[in-house]
Design an enzyme around this catalytic site. Sequence first.
Site, short mmCIF file in Angstrom:
data_model
loop_
_atom_site.label_atom_id
_atom_site.label_comp_id
_atom_site.label_asym_id
_atom_site.label_seq_id
_atom_site.Cartn_x
_atom_site.Cartn_y
_atom_site.Cartn_z
N PRO A 1 0.66 -1.18 -0.05
CA PRO A 1 -0.05 -0.14 0.11
C PRO A 1 0.87 1.41 0.02
O PRO A 1 1.76 1.40 0.94
CB PRO A 1 -0.63 -0.12 1.18
CG PRO A 1 -0.04 -1.17 2.13
CD PRO A 1 0.85 -1.92 1.50
N ASP B 1 5.86 3.94 1.49
CA ASP B 1 5.35 2.57 1.96
C ASP B 1 4.19 3.14 3.14
O ASP B 1 4.84 3.50 4.13
CB ASP B 1 6.20 1.53 2.49
CG ASP B 1 5.61 0.19 2.97
OD1 ASP B 1 4.30 0.04 3.24
OD2 ASP B 1 5.97 -0.93 2.48
N HIS B 2 2.99 3.14 2.93
CA HIS B 2 2.09 3.57 4.02
C HIS B 2 1.85 2.79 5.16
O HIS B 2 1.27 2.93 6.04
CB HIS B 2 0.52 3.65 3.40
CG HIS B 2 -0.10 4.90 3.99
ND1 HIS B 2 0.34 5.52 5.33
CD2 HIS B 2 -1.06 5.82 3.65
CE1 HIS B 2 -0.55 6.35 5.51
NE2 HIS B 2 -1.65 6.52 4.63
N ARG B 3 2.73 1.62 5.19
CA ARG B 3 2.68 0.67 6.46
C ARG B 3 3.47 1.30 7.65
O ARG B 3 2.89 1.03 8.72
CB ARG B 3 3.04 -0.81 6.28
CG ARG B 3 1.87 -1.41 5.18
CD ARG B 3 2.56 -2.73 4.79
NE ARG B 3 3.66 -2.72 3.65
CZ ARG B 3 4.18 -3.68 3.30
NH1 ARG B 3 3.69 -4.95 3.43
NH2 ARG B 3 5.44 -3.49 2.44
N ILE C 1 5.39 4.47 6.96
CA ILE C 1 5.50 5.98 6.81
C ILE C 1 4.28 6.63 6.42
O ILE C 1 3.29 6.31 5.60
CB ILE C 1 6.45 6.15 5.66
CG1 ILE C 1 7.57 5.68 5.75
CG2 ILE C 1 6.46 7.75 5.18
CD1 ILE C 1 8.64 5.54 4.51
#
Length: 669
Positions: free
Chosen positions: A470, A641-643, A645
């Site tokens: 994601p 990477d939205h996991r 950051i």
Amino acid sequence: MKFVKGARLVSVSALFTVLLLSGDSSNNAVSGFGGVASPASLNKNGLAFAPSKFSMNEQHRFTTALNAEAIKITMPALSSTMKEGRVVSWLKSEGDEIEAGEAIMVVESDKADMDVEAFEDGFLAKILVGEGESAPVGDTVALIAEEESEIADVAAGGDGAADAAPVAEAAPAAEADAPAGDAAAAPDCDFSQIDMPALSSTMKEGKVVSWLKSEGDPISAGEAIMVVESDKADMDVEAFEDGFLAAIITGEGESGAVGAPVALIAEEEGDIPALQAYAATLSGAPPPAAAAAPAAPAAPAAPKAAAPKAAAPAAASPGGRVVASPLAKKKAAELGVDLTTVAGTGPGGRITASDVDNAASGAVAPKKAAPAAPAKPAHIPAPGVIAATPTARVLAKKAKIDLSTIQGTGEFGRVTADDVKIATGEKKPERKKASGGAGPAPVELPEGLEPFTGMQRAVSKNMEATLTTPVFRVSREIEMDAFNALYKNVKPKGVTVSALLAKAVALAIEKYPIINSSYSEEGAIMNGDINIAMAVAIDGGLITPTLKYANERNIIELGENWKELVGKAKSGSLSPDEYTTGTFTISNLGMFGVSQFDAILPSGQGGILAIGGTQEVIVPDDKAVLGMKKVQKMTVTLTCDHRQIYGADAALFLKAFNDIMTGPDVLLL
């Protein structure tokens, strides 16, 4: 007969050097790159090679005096120039349980420090070379016991050199029990088999780009003999032993699995013909006709048999390709001999160099050209009959097309199979060329499937691996006037824009190190080093040379390093450490006039910065005469990477990057 199976080749630039086992017939050898050798891959000396990821130590199984099964761990060769290695640290202690594929020690070579993995499960029984100590390549550094109860017995058995001797004596007896067919398959001469080398940890097969030597040529140990294309780059591959290149099994442009035979090397030049015949059995080609037994005195006419003439048609494959050795082709070109007129006497009718010499000297009569077919009389079909080939009629019936609606292009207006395929759209009609030079000539565009190179396949797989990540993107415009002025001043010193951008990004990461992290299920993995990878498009693919420790080095040093990396990337000589160690990536398309774009996040990294081109824009300015001024701006887009950051992290990073770019004097520190 001495047959060294799997005598692997090594690339000068690759870190993955294949180890030659000691040849002790008492040892059941374990792969030089990991994995237990299967019975099918073992020769009678018990030698085998198979690739596996970063498992570069050599291991031998033996039985100690106390009848304890043990495995020797030897000092691996981590580069083609490595003579000895130093054990930096042991990751396991004596008595610890180890698993296959688990790193057990760190070895320092003349190139870098690398983890070394175990090949089999067991227990670390005894460490023979301690931390900080050195040992030559191939020397035993540790012993592994299969069972925990055998640790003491294995440790008491020493390095197993003396204890292995009784087992070695039994090898000839076992060898004598081997099937007679295997012994007959290989010629009774000294030779070695060259297998397709593993040039990277992900390589499954390789393609022979070119042979630098021809059949019959002498070769020396350390001399490059072929160029192999892996999934990373094209690399020169060297020979391990002196000899003569007897037979090429995998030709130029052909591919082979890692470990598959590609050539045979003869120790003596006189053994080349026998090895060429043997090579045909390895390549899957039909074996050459067995040599006739010595003729009895009562049969003096045997040498006049027409066998050579019968072999002539075999020189050409069903597709019309002349089958000849590289040396034969070279001699034919030098002597002006047409290979299609030469009768081949080699395996499967292959034309050899001696056949060309005989043809040039007139010893062998060239093949006679086939007599011209008599001219066919003109044919006019009867009224109501449509002239068509049998294949065309079958295709038309299958496609439910009336033959009368198709314009025939064959002889006498006959409808051919191609005419039917064109009518059904299965085949495109040939484009008619403009006559009289009217209009521009048509542009020949590539058509059909274009197979991926090894590098393109690797890039494709890496892109697919990011589909489940994601991500989010944040963009920002940055004024470039001050940066461009600084670059103008430092450009004469060899500093590149890429070096300046890498330095600016690294300094911004120092303030917000979460951007330099990578994701794991347990949390964010923080990287202590800032290694800036920069995407470079090269012929046939994409690669990311890495400027290591970019925040700690000055821009002049970074500029020199970047020029060196780009040169290696274009020549395909980057080492894995120079393109796989990036912690953050920059992709710059500004030099192509691209104003803004989104970059795909590389697998294993937390962020990538896409940099567009600089453009002049008009902005308000209270101090200007007309209340406006002209400035240069650049748009950058950060993909994260939205996991681990979040949006605020990305925004703060871009703000810090903007401050550095608009006040670039900090880059000179």
